[in-house]
Design a protein around this motif. Structure first.
Motif, PDB file in Angstrom:
ATOM      1  N   THR A   1       0.844  -1.187   0.000  1.00 48.54           N
ATOM      2  CA  THR A   1       0.000   0.000   0.000  1.00 48.54           C
ATOM      3  C   THR A   1       0.880   1.238   0.000  1.00 48.54           C
ATOM      4  OG1 THR A   1      -1.682  -1.196   1.259  1.00 48.54           O
ATOM      5  CG2 THR A   1      -1.853   1.194   1.230  1.00 48.54           C
ATOM      6  N   VAL A   2       0.504   2.210  -0.836  1.00 50.20           N
ATOM      7  CA  VAL A   2       1.277   3.443  -0.995  1.00 50.20           C
ATOM      8  C   VAL A   2       0.316   4.621  -0.993  1.00 50.20           C
ATOM      9  CG1 VAL A   2       2.824   4.705  -2.540  1.00 50.20           C
ATOM     10  CG2 VAL A   2       2.950   2.220  -2.434  1.00 50.20           C
ATOM     11  N   ILE A   3       0.705   5.725  -0.338  1.00 51.05           N
ATOM     12  CA  ILE A   3      -0.055   6.976  -0.419  1.00 51.05           C
ATOM     13  C   ILE A   3       0.791   7.975  -1.198  1.00 51.05           C
ATOM     14  CG2 ILE A   3      -1.047   8.910   0.837  1.00 51.05           C
ATOM     15  CD1 ILE A   3      -1.767   6.984   3.069  1.00 51.05           C
ATOM     16  N   VAL A   4       0.175   8.587  -2.209  1.00 50.72           N
ATOM     17  CA  VAL A   4       0.865   9.501  -3.115  1.00 50.72           C
ATOM     18  C   VAL A   4       0.168  10.857  -3.090  1.00 50.72           C
ATOM     19  CG1 VAL A   4       1.509   9.883  -5.521  1.00 50.72           C
ATOM     20  CG2 VAL A   4       1.460   7.578  -4.605  1.00 50.72           C
ATOM     21  N   SER A   5       0.954  11.931  -3.119  1.00 51.71           N
ATOM     22  CA  SER A   5       0.435  13.295  -3.278  1.00 51.71           C
ATOM     23  C   SER A   5       0.833  13.762  -4.675  1.00 51.71           C
ATOM     24  CB  SER A   5       1.022  14.224  -2.221  1.00 51.71           C
ATOM     25  OG  SER A   5       0.683  13.793  -0.928  1.00 51.71           O
ATOM     26  N   PRO A   6      -0.028  13.579  -5.679  1.00 50.66           N
ATOM     27  CA  PRO A   6       0.384  13.844  -7.055  1.00 50.66           C
ATOM     28  C   PRO A   6       0.530  15.319  -7.432  1.00 50.66           C
ATOM     29  CG  PRO A   6      -1.885  13.135  -6.997  1.00 50.66           C
ATOM     30  CD  PRO A   6      -1.367  13.021  -5.601  1.00 50.66           C
ATOM     31  N   SER A   7      -0.118  16.235  -6.704  1.00 43.64           N
ATOM     32  CA  SER A   7      -0.016  17.678  -6.959  1.00 43.64           C
ATOM     33  C   SER A   7      -0.338  18.056  -8.399  1.00 43.64           C
ATOM     34  CB  SER A   7       1.382  18.187  -6.587  1.00 43.64           C
ATOM     35  OG  SER A   7       1.657  17.919  -5.238  1.00 43.64           O
ATOM     36  N   THR A   8      -1.333  17.407  -8.979  1.00 40.14           N
ATOM     37  CA  THR A   8      -1.746  17.712 -10.343  1.00 40.14           C
ATOM     38  C   THR A   8      -3.200  17.324 -10.540  1.00 40.14           C
ATOM     39  OG1 THR A   8      -1.214  17.428 -12.687  1.00 40.14           O
ATOM     40  CG2 THR A   8      -1.028  15.478 -11.284  1.00 40.14           C
ATOM     41  N   THR A   9      -3.812  17.887 -11.556  1.00 40.57           N
ATOM     42  CA  THR A   9      -5.143  17.448 -11.972  1.00 40.57           C
ATOM     43  C   THR A   9      -5.083  16.845 -13.374  1.00 40.57           C
ATOM     44  OG1 THR A   9      -5.680  19.680 -12.748  1.00 40.57           O
ATOM     45  CG2 THR A   9      -6.410  19.086 -10.509  1.00 40.57           C
ATOM     46  N   SER A  10      -3.883  16.557 -13.836  1.00 40.86           N
ATOM     47  CA  SER A  10      -3.695  15.879 -15.119  1.00 40.86           C
ATOM     48  C   SER A  10      -3.729  14.370 -14.918  1.00 40.86           C
ATOM     49  CB  SER A  10      -2.343  16.268 -15.723  1.00 40.86           C
ATOM     50  OG  SER A  10      -2.295  17.653 -15.960  1.00 40.86           O
ATOM     51  N   SER A  11      -3.973  13.656 -15.985  1.00 44.91           N
ATOM     52  CA  SER A  11      -3.994  12.197 -15.924  1.00 44.91           C
ATOM     53  C   SER A  11      -2.608  11.653 -15.558  1.00 44.91           C
ATOM     54  CB  SER A  11      -4.428  11.631 -17.279  1.00 44.91           C
ATOM     55  OG  SER A  11      -4.412  10.226 -17.245  1.00 44.91           O
ATOM     56  N   ILE A  12      -2.597  10.659 -14.688  1.00 38.13           N
ATOM     57  CA  ILE A  12      -1.368  10.016 -14.229  1.00 38.13           C
ATOM     58  C   ILE A  12      -1.524   8.520 -14.463  1.00 38.13           C
ATOM     59  CG2 ILE A  12       0.149   9.589 -12.263  1.00 38.13           C
ATOM     60  CD1 ILE A  12      -1.339  11.938 -10.880  1.00 38.13           C
ATOM     61  N   THR A  13      -0.467   7.875 -14.917  1.00 44.50           N
ATOM     62  CA  THR A  13      -0.488   6.425 -15.077  1.00 44.50           C
ATOM     63  C   THR A  13       0.454   5.796 -14.059  1.00 44.50           C
ATOM     64  OG1 THR A  13      -0.987   6.599 -17.430  1.00 44.50           O
ATOM     65  CG2 THR A  13      -0.093   4.492 -16.654  1.00 44.50           C
ATOM     66  N   PHE A  14      -0.085   4.899 -13.261  1.00 48.77           N
ATOM     67  CA  PHE A  14       0.689   4.144 -12.285  1.00 48.77           C
ATOM     68  C   PHE A  14       0.893   2.733 -12.821  1.00 48.77           C
ATOM     69  CE2 PHE A  14      -1.377   7.439  -9.801  1.00 48.77           C
ATOM     70  CZ  PHE A  14      -0.319   7.918  -9.047  1.00 48.77           C
ATOM     71  N   THR A  15       2.112   2.238 -12.723  1.00 51.45           N
ATOM     72  CA  THR A  15       2.424   0.873 -13.147  1.00 51.45           C
ATOM     73  C   THR A  15       3.146   0.149 -12.018  1.00 51.45           C
ATOM     74  OG1 THR A  15       4.479   1.608 -14.171  1.00 51.45           O
ATOM     75  CG2 THR A  15       2.571   1.402 -15.618  1.00 51.45           C
ATOM     76  N   VAL A  16       3.076  -1.165 -12.049  1.00 51.52           N
ATOM     77  CA  VAL A  16       3.702  -1.994 -11.027  1.00 51.52           C
ATOM     78  C   VAL A  16       4.745  -2.881 -11.690  1.00 51.52           C
ATOM     79  CG1 VAL A  16       3.313  -3.774  -9.288  1.00 51.52           C
ATOM     80  CG2 VAL A  16       1.590  -2.000  -9.682  1.00 51.52           C
ATOM     81  N   GLU A  17       5.916  -2.968 -11.070  1.00 55.31           N
ATOM     82  CA  GLU A  17       6.959  -3.869 -11.521  1.00 55.31           C
ATOM     83  C   GLU A  17       7.207  -4.915 -10.447  1.00 55.31           C
ATOM     84  OE1 GLU A  17      10.416  -1.568 -12.510  1.00 55.31           O
ATOM     85  OE2 GLU A  17       9.670  -1.194 -14.529  1.00 55.31           O
ATOM     86  N   VAL A  18       7.502  -6.122 -10.901  1.00 53.29           N
ATOM     87  CA  VAL A  18       7.779  -7.237 -10.003  1.00 53.29           C
ATOM     88  C   VAL A  18       9.239  -7.636 -10.185  1.00 53.29           C
ATOM     89  CG1 VAL A  18       7.220  -9.638  -9.482  1.00 53.29           C
ATOM     90  CG2 VAL A  18       5.413  -8.060 -10.177  1.00 53.29           C
ATOM     91  N   LYS A  19       9.932  -7.833  -9.080  1.00 54.92           N
ATOM     92  CA  LYS A  19      11.317  -8.288  -9.121  1.00 54.92           C
ATOM     93  C   LYS A  19      11.444  -9.494  -8.202  1.00 54.92           C
ATOM     94  CE  LYS A  19      15.851  -8.111  -9.589  1.00 54.92           C
ATOM     95  NZ  LYS A  19      16.400  -9.046 -10.488  1.00 54.92           N
ATOM     96  N   ASN A  20      11.894 -10.622  -8.782  1.00 57.36           N
ATOM     97  CA  ASN A  20      12.096 -11.779  -7.911  1.00 57.36           C
ATOM     98  C   ASN A  20      13.509 -11.754  -7.351  1.00 57.36           C
ATOM     99  OD1 ASN A  20      13.546 -12.658 -10.117  1.00 57.36           O
ATOM    100  ND2 ASN A  20      12.428 -14.561 -10.357  1.00 57.36           N
ATOM    101  N   ASN A  21      13.742 -12.515  -6.296  1.00 62.09           N
ATOM    102  CA  ASN A  21      14.992 -12.408  -5.547  1.00 62.09           C
ATOM    103  C   ASN A  21      16.164 -13.148  -6.164  1.00 62.09           C
ATOM    104  OD1 ASN A  21      13.733 -14.925  -4.743  1.00 62.09           O
ATOM    105  ND2 ASN A  21      15.327 -15.067  -3.215  1.00 62.09           N
ATOM    106  N   ASN A  22      15.931 -14.114  -7.048  1.00 61.94           N
ATOM    107  CA  ASN A  22      17.059 -14.892  -7.566  1.00 61.94           C
ATOM    108  C   ASN A  22      17.061 -15.017  -9.087  1.00 61.94           C
ATOM    109  OD1 ASN A  22      15.023 -16.684  -7.970  1.00 61.94           O
ATOM    110  ND2 ASN A  22      15.773 -18.253  -6.582  1.00 61.94           N
ATOM    111  N   ASN A  23      16.383 -14.096  -9.744  1.00 64.41           N
ATOM    112  CA  ASN A  23      16.343 -14.041 -11.212  1.00 64.41           C
ATOM    113  C   ASN A  23      15.838 -15.313 -11.878  1.00 64.41           C
ATOM    114  OD1 ASN A  23      17.262 -11.360 -11.404  1.00 64.41           O
ATOM    115  ND2 ASN A  23      19.359 -12.047 -11.075  1.00 64.41           N
ATOM    116  N   SER A  24      15.058 -16.101 -11.150  1.00 62.42           N
ATOM    117  CA  SER A  24      14.433 -17.271 -11.762  1.00 62.42           C
ATOM    118  C   SER A  24      13.000 -16.903 -12.145  1.00 62.42           C
ATOM    119  CB  SER A  24      14.449 -18.452 -10.796  1.00 62.42           C
ATOM    120  OG  SER A  24      13.737 -18.116  -9.627  1.00 62.42           O
TER     121      SER A  24
END
Length: 106
Positions: A65-88
Motif C-alpha cells: 500500500t502506498v499513499i501519493v500526493s500527485p499535486s496535479t489534476t492531469s492524468s497520471i499512469t501508475f504501473t507496477v513492476e515485479v522483481k524476484n529475488n534470484n532471477n528465476s
C-alpha cells in the motif's frame, strides 16, 4: 502488466494505491514490488523479496500500500513492476488475478 490511469480532482488530493499480487513460486523464490508514476519509481518494498517461499512450491500473495500526493489534476499512469529475488521464473496471476486499486482521499 499491471497499470492504471487516474485524473485527480484537486492538486491537494492524495491517492491511496492498494496492490494485491499473486504468484506461484517453485522452490526457494520470492518477489518484491515497486510502483512507478508516469515511468518514475515512487515506491519500493523494503526488501527485494518481500514474500519468500522456501523449499517446495506454493501459491503466495504480496500486498503493498502506498499513499501519493500527485499535486496535479492531469492524468497520471501508475504501473507496477515485479522483481524476484534470484532471477528465476515465477508465474504471476496463477490461480488468482493481481489487482491495483486507487482511491482518491482528502
Amino acid at each position: 502488466d499491471l497499470s492504471l490511469s487516474v485524473t485527480p480532482s484537486s492538486t491537494s488530493t492524495k491517492l491511496l494505491i492498494i496492490l494485491n499480487t499473486y504468484a506461484n513460486l517453485n522452490g526457494s523464490q520470492g518477489w518484491g514490488l515497486r510502483v512507478k508514476k508516469d515511468g518514475s519509481v515512487i515506491a519500493t518494498q523494503r526488501t527485494p523479496h518481500a514474500v519468500y517461499q522456501g523449499a517446495g512450491g506454493d501459491h503466495e500473495q504480496n500486498h503493498f500500500t502506498v499513499i501519493v500526493s500527485p499535486s496535479t489534476t492531469s492524468s497520471i499512469t501508475f504501473t507496477v513492476e515485479v522483481k524476484n529475488n534470484n532471477n528465476s521464473n515465477i508465474t504471476m496471476n496463477d490461480g488468482d488475478n493481481s489487482r491495483m486499486t486507487i482511491v482518491e482521499i482528502g
